[in-house]
Scaffold this active site. Structure first.
Site, PDB file in Angstrom:
ATOM      1  N   ASP A  48       0.813  -1.071   0.030  1.00  0.00           N
ATOM      2  CA  ASP A  48      -0.013   0.012   0.070  1.00  0.00           C
ATOM      3  C   ASP A  48       0.932   1.211  -0.041  1.00  0.00           C
ATOM      4  OD1 ASP A  48      -2.962   1.047   0.750  1.00  0.00           O
ATOM      5  OD2 ASP A  48      -1.442   2.155   1.990  1.00  0.00           O
ATOM      6  N   TYR A  53       2.787   9.845  -0.439  1.00  0.00           N
ATOM      7  CA  TYR A  53       3.568   9.160   0.423  1.00  0.00           C
ATOM      8  C   TYR A  53       5.272   9.517  -0.067  1.00  0.00           C
ATOM      9  CZ  TYR A  53       0.112   6.271   2.453  1.00  0.00           C
ATOM     10  OH  TYR A  53      -1.145   5.751   3.164  1.00  0.00           O
ATOM     11  N   LYS A  78      -2.780   5.688  -4.268  1.00  0.00           N
ATOM     12  CA  LYS A  78      -3.793   6.588  -4.178  1.00  0.00           C
ATOM     13  C   LYS A  78      -3.757   8.090  -4.819  1.00  0.00           C
ATOM     14  CE  LYS A  78      -3.946   4.545   0.559  1.00  0.00           C
ATOM     15  NZ  LYS A  78      -2.590   4.156   0.654  1.00  0.00           N
ATOM     16  N   HIS A 111      -7.610   9.290  -1.808  1.00  0.00           N
ATOM     17  CA  HIS A 111      -7.059   9.118  -0.719  1.00  0.00           C
ATOM     18  C   HIS A 111      -7.876   9.802   0.474  1.00  0.00           C
ATOM     19  CE1 HIS A 111      -2.823   9.232   1.316  1.00  0.00           C
ATOM     20  NE2 HIS A 111      -3.679   8.691   1.975  1.00  0.00           N
TER      21      HIS A 111
END
Length: 278
Positions: A48, A53, A78, A111
């Site tokens: 994930d 990120y 996402k 997200h």
């Protein structure tokens, strides 16, 4: 390399979703590459990540280096709030796929809803297009409340495969889980063992762990499995990466599941996605 012991849950549109995966927030590219490689070795197959990120390249490097067939891997990324919109979602996905160096992504999520922008429905139309074109195999949302999903369904009739939400024994999200189940949506837990370690010191958890000869974290992760959820714990510690997946050789009783669920502190303990998000 260890064969994955993780069972899967069926999705409405795409491939089956492993019940346990590996989260990568917060990690940079190099740390993500290293820890994902370790996770692959001990049996994780669901990974994930997210544009937010900033580690998609590192995750992708580890996946390629594994030598595993692409179909054995399940990759989630996402869409950030800055790319809400139909055209924006197409461009953002293409950029994520390039960073991951993948021809397709197994699951693509919005997200956060960011309702103050009022653009998540257009983003959802964009994800539906990616699904129709075969560029993603399943689509879903993250941190969406039932009201947000109702809005998606009213405007598009496309049901999300997954809603990934903050969920652990301190925040059990019973209302959301019931809503998801009624629509065929899989609930996936982020922060499944909570933050700060307090949950893992709860006497209810430690007593059950001692009874089973397991760690507190293993008991909490098994609780997610018993509830029919998918969970994506994160760790950079090789020992914890390994022990977190060693939860498929025992089961909790219904009484133990109920006792753990009774630690719930209420919906207000979760981040409010009407007020926050990236």
């Amino acid at each position: 390399m260890t064969t994955s012991p993780v069972p899967s849950l069926p999705l409405l549109h795409g491939p089956a979703l492993p019940q346990l995966g590996f989260g990568t927030w917060p990690m940079g590219d190099d740390e993500a590459e290293q820890t994902v490689a370790q996770a692959i070795q001990v049996g994780y197959r669901l990974f994930d990540t997210a544009h937010f990120y900033r580690n998609e390249e590192g995750v992708g490097r580890a996946l390629r280096a594994s030598g595993l067939p692409r179909e054995e891997l399940f990759v989630t990324t996402k869409l950030s709030g800055s790319s809400h919109g139909y055209d924006e979602s197409q461009r953002a996905f293409a950029a994520s796929a390039r960073r991951l160096d993948l021809d397709y992504v197994d699951l693509y999520l919005i997200h956060w809803p960011q309702p103050w922008q009022d653009r998540y429905v257009e983003a959802w139309r964009g994800l539906a297009k990616l699904l129709a074109d075969g560029r993603v195999r399943a689509i879903g949302v993250s941190n969406f409340k039932p009201a947000h999903i109702d809005h998606l369904l009213a405007e598009t009739a496309v049901v999300p495969d997954v809603n990934q939400i903050e969920l652990n024994p301190f925040v059990t999200r019973e209302t959301a889980r019931a809503y998801h189940q009624s629509h065929g949506i899989v609930t996936q837990s982020w922060s499944p063992i909570a933050l700060g370690g307090q949950l893992l010191r709860e006497p209810t958890i430690t007593e059950i762990a001692a009874r089973h000869g397991k760690t507190a974290a293993q008991v909490v992760l098994r609780w997610h499995i018993e509830l029919g959820l998918s969970a994506v714990p994160k760790s950079v510690n090789p020992e914890r990466i390994a022990t977190n997946i060693e939860i498929f050789d025992f089961a909790l009783s219904s009484e133990e599941v109920s006792a753990i669920s009774a630690l719930d502190r209420g919906e207000h303990s979760a981040e409010d996605s009407d007020q926050t998000g990236n």
